[in-house]
Scaffold this active site. Structure first.
Site, PDB file in Angstrom:
ATOM      1  N   HIS A  55      39.521  36.704  34.489  1.00 53.88           N
ATOM      2  CA  HIS A  55      39.165  38.119  34.416  1.00 53.88           C
ATOM      3  C   HIS A  55      39.294  38.642  32.991  1.00 53.88           C
ATOM      4  CE1 HIS A  55      39.434  42.196  36.776  1.00 53.88           C
ATOM      5  NE2 HIS A  55      38.477  42.187  35.863  1.00 53.88           N
ATOM      6  N   ASP A  75      31.700  40.789  44.882  1.00 52.32           N
ATOM      7  CA  ASP A  75      32.618  40.512  43.781  1.00 52.32           C
ATOM      8  C   ASP A  75      33.813  41.453  43.850  1.00 52.32           C
ATOM      9  OD1 ASP A  75      32.970  39.317  40.858  1.00 52.32           O
ATOM     10  OD2 ASP A  75      33.331  41.470  40.722  1.00 52.32           O
ATOM     11  N   TYR A 132      42.095  45.014  41.810  1.00 46.15           N
ATOM     12  CA  TYR A 132      41.445  46.186  42.385  1.00 46.15           C
ATOM     13  C   TYR A 132      42.296  46.688  43.548  1.00 46.15           C
ATOM     14  CZ  TYR A 132      37.182  44.596  39.930  1.00 46.15           C
ATOM     15  OH  TYR A 132      36.262  44.196  38.986  1.00 46.15           O
ATOM     16  N   SER A 189      34.677  36.019  33.567  1.00 48.83           N
ATOM     17  CA  SER A 189      34.159  37.350  33.282  1.00 48.83           C
ATOM     18  C   SER A 189      34.521  37.632  31.833  1.00 48.83           C
ATOM     19  CB  SER A 189      34.804  38.382  34.215  1.00 48.83           C
ATOM     20  OG  SER A 189      34.256  39.668  34.019  1.00 48.83           O
ATOM     21  N   TRP A 202      34.925  47.332  42.305  1.00 51.42           N
ATOM     22  CA  TRP A 202      35.955  48.001  41.499  1.00 51.42           C
ATOM     23  C   TRP A 202      36.324  49.349  42.132  1.00 51.42           C
ATOM     24  CZ3 TRP A 202      35.282  49.391  35.573  1.00 51.42           C
ATOM     25  CH2 TRP A 202      36.505  49.847  35.063  1.00 51.42           C
TER      26      TRP A 202
END
Length: 328
Positions: free
Chosen positions: A122, A52, A57, A153, A21
């Site tokens: 996501h 990941d 991002y 997620s 991230w």
């Protein structure tokens, strides 16, 4: 580095891996390709073989940087990415099989690859888990050779449980840390029964569990720790695990007393996550290469004692449970 099996994928992955991230710079700062390369290479040098990322991002720059480094390495590195958060407003109505397929195609182009090891929805809205056509779309992508595995997620434990009704869901990524104990109560055992891999994110509660923050600590205006404390931009559980900042600081002071010595609290917080045998991998982030090394130290720490495990739970019960436990 120790390795664990990532559920149905069959991948043997590093128990401490890398979340991206904030790779390339601190939250809210411009993306730096050079810094990203240094962070990712540092992780792989230390034995990390699972990375990941997500299409949102740095608008795909993180995906591209991860893929570029991985292509230049001889090791077998598994790359997971995510899709769905580009949908704005982020509502269930915006989710269609066609749109998600397009996002997967975009990620393939970003990473200049033919196949994605693990694609994850996501943090979709809860209603999505009642729409089998969304999950079936990924079966077609797998048949076409564009993905190897599907994961999700999630924000909520209930969402994790709902996701596992779909046989093609191989992994669940969830927040679990010293300030978020709920996943271990029901979800972990169910995941083990279903051979679903568990990927733990936010293990340091957005930095609170590093033990380095104070009431004087400041965050930039573009850092989610400034603008999302009450969920203004996305689920507030992603920021400090939903814990009120001052209360979190009080709890951290008590945690420090459980772990005296030279190792930083951050390493013990990650080691605590790994005490759960059901966890496949934990993916702390890093904005500098030295943070990678610090995170990976956790894999070599001794197991926590029964007294320490009980102490963490007591601190959670006193400071965190009343305001956090029921929400996620």
């Amino acid at each position: 580095m120790q390795y664990r099996t990532l559920g149905k994928t069959g991948f043997e992955v590093s128990e401490v891996s890398l979340g991206t991230w904030q790779v390339g710079g601190r939250w809210g700062e411009p993306f730096s390709e050079r810094n990203a390369e240094r962070i990712i290479n540092e992780a792989i040098d230390a034995g990390v073989n699972f990375i990941d990322t997500a299409d949102v991002y740095s608008d795909g720059a993180s995906e591209a940087a991860v893929a570029s480094v991985v292509k230049g390495r001889s090791e077998n590195i598994y790359v997971a990415t995510k899709c769905g958060r580009q949908i704005q407003p982020h509502t269930a109505e915006g989710y269609t099989a066609q749109r998600l397929t397009g996002y997967v195609e975009d990620s393939l182009r970003n990473m200049k690859t033919d196949t994605i090891d693990l694609i994850q929805l996501h943090c979709p809205p809860t209603e999505i888990y009642a729409r089998p056509e969304i999950f079936e779309a990924f079966d077609r992508l797998k048949e076409q050779g564009k993905i190897r595995n599907l994961g999700v997620s999630v924000e909520l434990v209930d969402e994790a449980l709902m996701a596992m009704q779909y046989p093609n869901v191989t992994t669940v990524q969830i927040i679990y840390n010293m300030f978020r104990l709920k996943p271990s109560e029901v979800f972990f055992s169910k995941a083990k029964e279903n051979n679903v891999g568990i990927i733990v994110r936010v293990p340091l509660a957005s930095g609170l569990l590093t033990g380095k923050m104070s009431r004087a600590t400041t965050f930039g205006p573009d850092d989610h720790r400034s603008f999302n404390r009450n969920g203004e931009a996305f689920d507030k559980g992603e920021t400090f695990s939903g814990v009120e900042y001052g209360l979190g600081l009080e709890a951290v002071e008590q945690l420090k007393k459980l772990f005296p010595g030279q190792e930083p609290l951050a390493a013990w917080a990650i080691r605590w996550v790994l005490m759960a045998e059901e966890v496949s991998t934990v993916i702390p982030g890093a904005s500098r290469p030295e943070q990678v090394a610090s995170n990976i130290e956790a894999s070599g720490l001794p197991a926590l004692s029964a007294q320490q495990m009980q102490g963490v739970e007591q601190i959670y019960d006193k400071y965190i449970r009343p305001s956090v436990h029921a929400q996620w």
